[in-house]
Design a protein around this motif. Structure first.
Motif, PDB file in Angstrom:
ATOM      1  N   ILE A  80      19.310  76.866  42.879  1.00 16.44           N
ATOM      2  CA  ILE A  80      18.881  75.499  42.556  1.00 16.44           C
ATOM      3  C   ILE A  80      18.222  75.448  41.186  1.00 16.44           C
ATOM      4  CG2 ILE A  80      16.608  75.524  43.663  1.00 16.44           C
ATOM      5  CD1 ILE A  80      19.210  72.637  43.726  1.00 16.44           C
ATOM      6  N   ASP A  81      17.609  76.531  40.749  1.00 21.24           N
ATOM      7  CA  ASP A  81      17.001  76.572  39.419  1.00 21.24           C
ATOM      8  C   ASP A  81      18.075  76.618  38.332  1.00 21.24           C
ATOM      9  OD1 ASP A  81      14.441  76.408  40.483  1.00 21.24           O
ATOM     10  OD2 ASP A  81      14.228  78.602  40.586  1.00 21.24           O
ATOM     11  N   ALA A  82      19.165  77.325  38.600  1.00 14.41           N
ATOM     12  CA  ALA A  82      20.277  77.349  37.655  1.00 14.41           C
ATOM     13  C   ALA A  82      20.912  75.959  37.561  1.00 14.41           C
ATOM     14  CB  ALA A  82      21.312  78.394  38.072  1.00 14.41           C
ATOM     15  N   VAL A  83      21.052  75.299  38.705  1.00 15.33           N
ATOM     16  CA  VAL A  83      21.573  73.921  38.718  1.00 15.33           C
ATOM     17  C   VAL A  83      20.613  73.003  37.975  1.00 15.33           C
ATOM     18  CG1 VAL A  83      22.091  71.941  40.215  1.00 15.33           C
ATOM     19  CG2 VAL A  83      22.960  74.217  40.803  1.00 15.33           C
ATOM     20  N   ALA A  84      19.325  73.168  38.170  1.00 17.79           N
ATOM     21  CA  ALA A  84      18.328  72.333  37.488  1.00 17.79           C
ATOM     22  C   ALA A  84      18.445  72.470  35.971  1.00 17.79           C
ATOM     23  CB  ALA A  84      16.917  72.700  37.961  1.00 17.79           C
ATOM     24  N   ALA A  85      18.673  73.685  35.489  1.00 12.24           N
ATOM     25  CA  ALA A  85      18.836  73.892  34.044  1.00 12.24           C
ATOM     26  C   ALA A  85      20.039  73.102  33.533  1.00 12.24           C
ATOM     27  CB  ALA A  85      19.004  75.377  33.740  1.00 12.24           C
ATOM     28  N   ALA A  86      21.118  73.100  34.310  1.00 11.73           N
ATOM     29  CA  ALA A  86      22.317  72.345  33.925  1.00 11.73           C
ATOM     30  C   ALA A  86      22.031  70.852  33.890  1.00 11.73           C
ATOM     31  CB  ALA A  86      23.460  72.668  34.884  1.00 11.73           C
ATOM     32  N   LEU A  87      21.307  70.362  34.884  1.00 12.49           N
ATOM     33  CA  LEU A  87      20.973  68.933  34.930  1.00 12.49           C
ATOM     34  C   LEU A  87      20.093  68.526  33.758  1.00 12.49           C
ATOM     35  CD1 LEU A  87      20.254  68.462  38.748  1.00 12.49           C
ATOM     36  CD2 LEU A  87      22.369  67.971  37.498  1.00 12.49           C
ATOM     37  N   ARG A  88      19.182  69.374  33.374  1.00 11.42           N
ATOM     38  CA  ARG A  88      18.318  69.077  32.223  1.00 11.42           C
ATOM     39  C   ARG A  88      19.141  68.975  30.937  1.00 11.42           C
ATOM     40  NH1 ARG A  88      14.922  73.234  34.984  1.00 11.42           N
ATOM     41  NH2 ARG A  88      13.362  72.021  36.135  1.00 11.42           N
ATOM     42  N   ALA A  89      20.098  69.866  30.784  1.00 11.36           N
ATOM     43  CA  ALA A  89      20.964  69.825  29.596  1.00 11.36           C
ATOM     44  C   ALA A  89      21.766  68.523  29.573  1.00 11.36           C
ATOM     45  CB  ALA A  89      21.895  71.034  29.581  1.00 11.36           C
ATOM     46  N   ALA A  90      22.280  68.109  30.713  1.00  8.65           N
ATOM     47  CA  ALA A  90      23.038  66.858  30.779  1.00  8.65           C
ATOM     48  C   ALA A  90      22.155  65.662  30.472  1.00  8.65           C
ATOM     49  CB  ALA A  90      23.680  66.703  32.161  1.00  8.65           C
ATOM     50  N   ALA A  91      20.928  65.678  30.962  1.00 11.62           N
ATOM     51  CA  ALA A  91      20.011  64.558  30.722  1.00 11.62           C
ATOM     52  C   ALA A  91      19.780  64.349  29.232  1.00 11.62           C
ATOM     53  CB  ALA A  91      18.682  64.805  31.443  1.00 11.62           C
ATOM     54  N   ALA A  92      19.657  65.420  28.495  1.00 16.14           N
ATOM     55  CA  ALA A  92      19.436  65.308  27.045  1.00 16.14           C
ATOM     56  C   ALA A  92      20.606  64.604  26.368  1.00 16.14           C
ATOM     57  CB  ALA A  92      19.217  66.693  26.436  1.00 16.14           C
ATOM     58  N   VAL A  93      21.820  64.897  26.810  1.00 17.69           N
ATOM     59  CA  VAL A  93      23.004  64.259  26.234  1.00 17.69           C
ATOM     60  C   VAL A  93      23.021  62.770  26.588  1.00 17.69           C
ATOM     61  CG1 VAL A  93      25.530  64.180  26.308  1.00 17.69           C
ATOM     62  CG2 VAL A  93      24.339  66.374  26.157  1.00 17.69           C
ATOM     63  N   PHE A  94      22.689  62.455  27.825  1.00 22.66           N
ATOM     64  CA  PHE A  94      22.676  61.053  28.241  1.00 22.66           C
ATOM     65  C   PHE A  94      21.642  60.255  27.451  1.00 22.66           C
ATOM     66  CE2 PHE A  94      25.302  62.473  31.662  1.00 22.66           C
ATOM     67  CZ  PHE A  94      26.039  61.352  32.016  1.00 22.66           C
ATOM     68  N   ASP A  95      20.494  60.837  27.183  1.00 21.92           N
ATOM     69  CA  ASP A  95      19.473  60.127  26.414  1.00 21.92           C
ATOM     70  C   ASP A  95      19.976  59.756  25.023  1.00 21.92           C
ATOM     71  OD1 ASP A  95      17.416  59.875  28.289  1.00 21.92           O
ATOM     72  OD2 ASP A  95      16.685  61.899  27.884  1.00 21.92           O
ATOM     73  N   GLU A  96      20.820  60.589  24.447  1.00 26.03           N
ATOM     74  CA  GLU A  96      21.395  60.297  23.134  1.00 26.03           C
ATOM     75  C   GLU A  96      22.405  59.157  23.196  1.00 26.03           C
ATOM     76  OE1 GLU A  96      23.134  63.945  21.837  1.00 26.03           O
ATOM     77  OE2 GLU A  96      21.202  64.977  21.698  1.00 26.03           O
ATOM     78  N   ARG A  97      22.934  58.882  24.379  1.00 26.16           N
ATOM     79  CA  ARG A  97      23.990  57.876  24.543  1.00 26.16           C
ATOM     80  C   ARG A  97      23.562  56.769  25.500  1.00 26.16           C
ATOM     81  NH1 ARG A  97      29.360  60.073  23.329  1.00 26.16           N
ATOM     82  NH2 ARG A  97      30.092  58.578  24.863  1.00 26.16           N
ATOM     83  N   ARG A  98      22.311  56.406  25.453  1.00 20.92           N
ATOM     84  CA  ARG A  98      21.771  55.438  26.422  1.00 20.92           C
ATOM     85  C   ARG A  98      22.501  54.096  26.402  1.00 20.92           C
ATOM     86  NH1 ARG A  98      18.456  54.183  30.144  1.00 20.92           N
ATOM     87  NH2 ARG A  98      17.355  52.217  30.201  1.00 20.92           N
ATOM     88  N   GLU A  99      22.661  53.498  25.240  1.00 16.99           N
ATOM     89  CA  GLU A  99      23.285  52.161  25.182  1.00 16.99           C
ATOM     90  C   GLU A  99      24.709  52.202  25.719  1.00 16.99           C
ATOM     91  OE1 GLU A  99      21.804  49.251  24.732  1.00 16.99           O
ATOM     92  OE2 GLU A  99      19.989  50.477  24.626  1.00 16.99           O
ATOM     93  N   GLN A 100      25.453  53.216  25.336  1.00 12.12           N
ATOM     94  CA  GLN A 100      26.819  53.350  25.838  1.00 12.12           C
ATOM     95  C   GLN A 100      26.807  53.553  27.355  1.00 12.12           C
ATOM     96  OE1 GLN A 100      29.115  56.491  24.104  1.00 12.12           O
ATOM     97  NE2 GLN A 100      30.902  56.023  25.312  1.00 12.12           N
ATOM     98  N   ALA A 183      10.202  68.894  47.728  1.00  8.05           N
ATOM     99  CA  ALA A 183       9.262  68.408  48.735  1.00  8.05           C
ATOM    100  C   ALA A 183       9.959  68.188  50.081  1.00  8.05           C
ATOM    101  CB  ALA A 183       8.600  67.113  48.270  1.00  8.05           C
ATOM    102  N   VAL A 184      11.138  67.591  50.038  1.00  9.94           N
ATOM    103  CA  VAL A 184      11.897  67.359  51.277  1.00  9.94           C
ATOM    104  C   VAL A 184      12.256  68.685  51.922  1.00  9.94           C
ATOM    105  CG1 VAL A 184      14.124  66.511  52.149  1.00  9.94           C
ATOM    106  CG2 VAL A 184      12.764  65.084  50.623  1.00  9.94           C
ATOM    107  N   MET A 185      12.701  69.644  51.113  1.00  6.82           N
ATOM    108  CA  MET A 185      13.090  70.943  51.654  1.00  6.82           C
ATOM    109  C   MET A 185      11.899  71.711  52.241  1.00  6.82           C
ATOM    110  SD  MET A 185      16.258  70.854  51.398  1.00  6.82           S
ATOM    111  CE  MET A 185      16.589  72.495  51.985  1.00  6.82           C
ATOM    112  N   ALA A 186      10.719  71.442  51.717  1.00  9.74           N
ATOM    113  CA  ALA A 186       9.512  72.112  52.206  1.00  9.74           C
ATOM    114  C   ALA A 186       8.942  71.403  53.440  1.00  9.74           C
ATOM    115  CB  ALA A 186       8.467  72.173  51.096  1.00  9.74           C
ATOM    116  N   GLY A 187       9.618  70.322  53.828  1.00  9.78           N
ATOM    117  CA  GLY A 187       9.160  69.623  55.032  1.00  9.78           C
ATOM    118  C   GLY A 187       8.239  68.458  54.751  1.00  9.78           C
ATOM    119  N   GLY A 188       7.991  68.199  53.472  1.00  9.28           N
ATOM    120  CA  GLY A 188       7.120  67.078  53.107  1.00  9.28           C
ATOM    121  C   GLY A 188       7.927  65.839  52.808  1.00  9.28           C
ATOM    122  N   ARG A 189       7.268  64.885  52.218  1.00  6.64           N
ATOM    123  CA  ARG A 189       7.931  63.648  51.831  1.00  6.64           C
ATOM    124  C   ARG A 189       7.960  63.553  50.309  1.00  6.64           C
ATOM    125  NH1 ARG A 189       6.873  59.380  56.309  1.00  6.64           N
ATOM    126  NH2 ARG A 189       6.269  60.778  57.958  1.00  6.64           N
TER     127      ARG A 189
END
Length: 190
Positions: A80-100, A183-189
């Protein structure tokens, strides 16, 4: 018109977005898109299979970014940490293309066929993440679960970012989603 036109793909995308915004997706034809871009229908079909694909042309690049970033994560990173790194990289690209992204999402949201295509795209991204995790030695079902969870976080974060009015970057929504998942996986909300 010359045989070679610079940035034909970008011009077609811009023309399609303009026409979809002005007339609606259903009422816009490939002929009109090509004409607005100053190109031929034949050129359109060299770049896109149909008018819907103009809105999804970046999917392959997004998948490549996600997979490459995940593959480049430290070997000791939890799936999940490797996936999180990928999601962070994608977020940076989306921020550059917000209006589109805002314009595109408005068009997609207004059409059932496009919303369905969006779900197919998300499923493909999940499968690509899972495959990349399996290539790192992550067994099933953990690889598929981490891929699906990552895309769920991406989807919820994207929806929040599109609707945001406070100027926060998409990465902030990714972090909120990851924290909520933990939080959900740890049983919390969340």
């Amino acid at each position: 018109m010359g045989r070679w036109e610079p940035n034909a793909r970008g011009r077609l995308e811009q023309a399609a977005m303009e026409l979809y915004g002005e007339r609606g997706y259903e009422q816009t034809t490939v002929t009109e898109i090509a004409a607005r871009a100053g190109l031929t229908e034949r050129t359109f079909f060299r770049h896109y299979a149909d008018k819907r694909e103009v809105l999804f042309g970046g999917s392959a690049l997004l998948q490549e970014l996600l997979v490459d970033t995940l593959a480049g994560a430290p070997a000791t990173a939890a799936p999940i940490d490797a996936v999180a790194a990928a999601l962070r990289a994608a977020a940076a690209v989306f921020d550059e293309r917000r209006e589109q992204s805002l314009r595109r999402q408005k068009i997609v949201s207004a059409n059932a066929e496009l919303r369905e295509r969006e779900l197919v795209k998300l499923a493909s991204l999940s499968a690509a993440l899972a495959e990349s995790l399996r290539a790192r030695g992550v067994p099933e079902p953990a690889a598929s679960l981490a891929g699906e969870a990552g895309i769920a976080v991406f989807k919820v974060a994207f929806e929040g970012w599109i609707e945001e009015t406070d100027g926060r970057p998409m990465g902030a929504y990714i972090e909120e989603g990851l924290d909520g998942l933990k939080a959900v996986m740890a049983g919390g909300r969340a």
